[in-house]
Design an enzyme around this catalytic site. Structure first.
Site, PDB file in Angstrom:
ATOM      1  N   GLY A   6      -1.416  24.222 -13.553  1.00 15.53           N
ATOM      2  CA  GLY A   6      -2.863  24.447 -12.975  1.00 15.53           C
ATOM      3  C   GLY A   6      -3.457  25.486 -13.951  1.00 15.53           C
ATOM      4  O   GLY A   6      -3.240  25.889 -14.658  1.00 15.53           O
TER       5      GLY A   6
ATOM      6  N   ARG B 253      -7.993  28.064  -9.336  1.00 12.34           N
ATOM      7  CA  ARG B 253      -8.799  27.003 -10.198  1.00 12.34           C
ATOM      8  C   ARG B 253      -7.597  26.043 -10.354  1.00 12.34           C
ATOM      9  O   ARG B 253      -6.462  26.139 -11.148  1.00 12.34           O
ATOM     10  CB  ARG B 253      -9.186  27.620 -11.490  1.00 12.34           C
ATOM     11  CG  ARG B 253     -10.647  28.422 -11.130  1.00 12.34           C
ATOM     12  CD  ARG B 253     -11.223  29.058 -12.359  1.00 12.34           C
ATOM     13  NE  ARG B 253     -10.325  30.024 -12.925  1.00 12.34           N
ATOM     14  CZ  ARG B 253     -10.180  30.444 -14.117  1.00 12.34           C
ATOM     15  NH1 ARG B 253     -11.298  30.272 -14.865  1.00 12.34           N
ATOM     16  NH2 ARG B 253      -9.472  31.355 -14.621  1.00 12.34           N
TER      17      ARG B 253
ATOM     18  N   LYS C 172      -7.809  22.359 -18.327  1.00 10.58           N
ATOM     19  CA  LYS C 172      -9.218  22.250 -18.780  1.00 10.58           C
ATOM     20  C   LYS C 172      -9.050  22.104 -20.513  1.00 10.58           C
ATOM     21  O   LYS C 172      -9.762  21.114 -20.983  1.00 10.58           O
ATOM     22  CB  LYS C 172     -10.106  23.466 -18.717  1.00 10.58           C
ATOM     23  CG  LYS C 172     -11.353  23.530 -19.340  1.00 10.58           C
ATOM     24  CD  LYS C 172     -12.245  24.714 -18.941  1.00 10.58           C
ATOM     25  CE  LYS C 172     -11.735  26.066 -19.501  1.00 10.58           C
ATOM     26  NZ  LYS C 172     -12.284  26.489 -20.771  1.00 10.58           N
TER      27      LYS C 172
ATOM     28  N   GLY D 248       8.717  20.835 -12.169  1.00 12.55           N
ATOM     29  CA  GLY D 248       8.072  21.064 -11.124  1.00 12.55           C
ATOM     30  C   GLY D 248       6.439  20.576 -10.618  1.00 12.55           C
ATOM     31  O   GLY D 248       6.503  19.090 -11.114  1.00 12.55           O
TER      32      GLY D 248
ATOM     33  N   CYS E 212      -7.136  27.062 -17.486  1.00 12.99           N
ATOM     34  CA  CYS E 212      -7.050  27.087 -18.897  1.00 12.99           C
ATOM     35  C   CYS E 212      -6.316  25.684 -19.410  1.00 12.99           C
ATOM     36  O   CYS E 212      -6.739  24.652 -19.950  1.00 12.99           O
ATOM     37  CB  CYS E 212      -6.184  28.294 -19.530  1.00 12.99           C
ATOM     38  SG  CYS E 212      -7.276  29.687 -19.150  1.00 12.99           S
TER      39      CYS E 212
ATOM     40  N   PHE F  98      -4.407  35.200 -26.060  1.00 11.49           N
ATOM     41  CA  PHE F  98      -3.385  34.295 -25.478  1.00 11.49           C
ATOM     42  C   PHE F  98      -2.921  34.850 -24.352  1.00 11.49           C
ATOM     43  O   PHE F  98      -1.576  34.600 -23.817  1.00 11.49           O
ATOM     44  CB  PHE F  98      -2.290  34.311 -26.583  1.00 11.49           C
ATOM     45  CG  PHE F  98      -2.886  33.556 -27.782  1.00 11.49           C
ATOM     46  CD1 PHE F  98      -2.884  32.131 -27.915  1.00 11.49           C
ATOM     47  CD2 PHE F  98      -3.288  34.196 -28.970  1.00 11.49           C
ATOM     48  CE1 PHE F  98      -3.220  31.456 -29.086  1.00 11.49           C
ATOM     49  CE2 PHE F  98      -4.004  33.510 -29.989  1.00 11.49           C
ATOM     50  CZ  PHE F  98      -3.727  32.078 -30.256  1.00 11.49           C
ATOM     51  N   LEU F  99      -3.563  35.849 -23.701  1.00 10.26           N
ATOM     52  CA  LEU F  99      -3.125  36.496 -22.430  1.00 10.26           C
ATOM     53  C   LEU F  99      -2.791  35.278 -21.329  1.00 10.26           C
ATOM     54  O   LEU F  99      -3.495  34.500 -21.072  1.00 10.26           O
ATOM     55  CB  LEU F  99      -3.916  37.539 -21.800  1.00 10.26           C
ATOM     56  CG  LEU F  99      -5.273  37.072 -21.185  1.00 10.26           C
ATOM     57  CD1 LEU F  99      -5.335  36.795 -19.895  1.00 10.26           C
ATOM     58  CD2 LEU F  99      -6.231  38.614 -21.302  1.00 10.26           C
TER      59      LEU F  99
ATOM     60  N   LYS G 117      -0.298  29.628  -9.712  1.00  7.38           N
ATOM     61  CA  LYS G 117       1.175  30.376 -10.169  1.00  7.38           C
ATOM     62  C   LYS G 117       1.084  31.778  -9.459  1.00  7.38           C
ATOM     63  O   LYS G 117       0.128  32.065  -8.947  1.00  7.38           O
ATOM     64  CB  LYS G 117       1.169  30.472 -11.740  1.00  7.38           C
ATOM     65  CG  LYS G 117       0.498  31.385 -12.163  1.00  7.38           C
ATOM     66  CD  LYS G 117       0.769  31.533 -13.762  1.00  7.38           C
ATOM     67  CE  LYS G 117       0.067  32.734 -14.459  1.00  7.38           C
ATOM     68  NZ  LYS G 117       0.423  33.048 -15.850  1.00  7.38           N
TER      69      LYS G 117
END
Ligand code: UGA
Length: 436
Positions: free
Chosen positions: A257, A329, A263, A253, A260, A149-150, A322
């Site tokens: 993106g 990606r 997709k 905002g 993860c 979950f990182l 971010k």
């Protein structure tokens, strides 16, 4: 314990280097020899705070070895699969072939009692299929699923201090081995949950789809705020203050993106469609559609602002999906740049760590600094919430641009500072941003 990690991308390298710092000995196997060379040289392919130091220390201490030689996994008892599961094609689900190949390459090094642990994000059923493959190739080894979950930008911290550990296992022995691997983390009181393979797979996909849903939800509410005179940001804050809802991923905002959330949300929609649960498929497809609508909305607004101007130019500040990562990606910022270019505008883009040489996109006009991007700009768009942009001097930049109009699509600037300096400042969901 000696542990192997197959695949040294953004997930595998962090996992190996972080857990090596807790006392295990890791061998990382990566087929891309150039990537292996860069890891040895200390020139990592990714910008991830704290990672370079961890890798350097682990290599020097001998707690991490990195190689392209698959047989290096021999002698490890736990083997993590951390290869990618990209989309087969847009909206066509996950490509499990990297996992299948990794398992095939690993099989000759497996010994009875070894545990293979999948970490990649996959739809339920993938681990069962890989278990069948494993039993054909190495009958005395076992497969478990232990989702990760990182988040990028905080990957090292998230790995060393996860909120919870989830073991999808088929036997108590597998859980015991995972407990040994994670002993230093469990000793700090971290919750660990034992479940079956399919649940472990689904909870990861569902977590990312839920985070995406929260973002699309708040962006929908923010659009409604803009039409009704309500304050979008304050509405979001007040919603997030309800502990049943929570403040995370409730920041309106430009949308989400990265490698993860987009997709995985589409992947879950595809999984639902294959399972014949059409309302679930439509639900997640709509989350995705709301997300892409944000950049379309900004594109239309900026294009309208530039109508009638001579050779209009737009500055985009931020290219990564971010802050604190160089990952582009599915970056909303890059998608926005393309949409504006397709609308006939000249776009210059700057980012603190992403440059043209990162291979983000050869059609984009990358410049080194925010000031360069803003030269003669008719509109400036802040597309990534890098702290660097909070330090820009609005007064100095007045003389740089053609028109002092700035749109803060991440709500990361201080509006008063910019307005007081003479700028027309808009947050993404200001009523003035409404087109219709
Ligand atoms: C995400 C999950 O947060 C991790 O838990 C997960 O392990 C990871 O995917 C993965 O599957 O590997 P990440 O892609 O690094 O992590 O990014 P997030 O921090 O979740 O942000 C995703 C996107 O949502 C970014 O573009 C961000 O700008 C956007 N976002 C985030 C918003 O638009 N609003 C918010 O309130 C929060």
């Amino acid at each position: 314990m000696r542990i192997s990690v197959i695949g040294l991308g953004r997930l595998g390298l962090v996992h190996a280097a972080a857990l090596a710092s807790l006392g295990h000995t890791f061998v990382g196997v990566e087929m891309d020899t150039e990537r292996v060379r860069k890891i040895h040289d200390g020139t990592l392919e990714m910008h991830e705070p704290g990672l370079a130091d961890l890798v350097r220390t682990a290599l020097t201490d001998g707690t991490l070895d990195v190689t392209s030689e698959p047989s290096a996994s021999l002698g490890a008892r736990a083997h993590f699969l951390t290869v990618g599961t990209p989309e087969l094609a847009p909206n066509e689900g996950f490509d499990a072939s990297y996992l299948e190949n990794a398992l095939r390459t690993l099989a000759p090094s497996l010994q009875p009692g070894d545990l293979v642990i999948g970490k990649s994000t996959v739809p339920p059923g993938t681990a069962a299929a890989l278990t069948a493959q494993l039993h054909r190739e190495s009958p005395d080894a076992e497969l478990a699923w232990n989702p990760e979950f990182l988040a990028e930008g905080t990957a090292v911290r998230d790995t060393l201090a996860p909120q919870r550990l989830i073991y999808g296992v088929s036997s108590p022995e597998a859980a015991r081995l995972l407990d040994e691997v994670y002993a230093p983390i469990l000793d700090t009181g971290t919750q660990r949950v034992i479940t079956d393979l399919a649940t472990a797979e689904l909870v990861k996909l569902a977590t990312n789809a839920f985070l995406a849903t929260k973002i699309s939800f708040i962006n929908t509410i923010a659009r409604l705020a803009a039409t009704s005179g309500a304050d979008a940001l304050q509405t979001a804050q007040l919603l997030g203050a309800d502990p049943r809802i929570g403040a995370s991923h409730l920041h309106p905002g430009l949308g989400y993106g990265g490698g993860c959330l987009p997709k995985d949300t589409r992947g879950l929609a595809y999984f639902a469609q294959q399972a014949g649960v059409m309302e679930a498929a439509q639900f997640f497809a709509q989350v995705d559609a709301v997300n892409t609508a944000q950049r379309q909305h900004i594109t239309e607004w900026v294009t309208a602002q530039c109508r009638g101007r001579q050779e209009p130019q737009v500055a985009i500040l931020g290219a990564s999906f971010k802050a604190d990562t160089d990952d582009t990606r599915e970056s909303p910022s890059i998608a926005l740049a393309h949409a504006l270019m397709n609308a006939g505008l000249r776009v210059r883009i700057a980012d603190p760590v992403v440059t043209a040489s990162c291979g983000a996109d050869s059609r984009l006009e990358f410049v080194r600094t925010a000031e360069e991007a803003m030269r003669e700009a008719d509109v400036t768009l802040v597309a990534t919430a890098w702290p660097d942009y909070q330090r820009l001097d609005p007064e100095e930049l007045l003389s740089v641009v053609r028109c002092p109009l700035i749109v803060d699509t991440r709500n990361c600037l201080d509006p008063a500072r910019w307005r007081n300096a003479g700028w027309e400042y808009h947050a993404m969901f200001d009523p003035v941003m409404r087109l219709r």
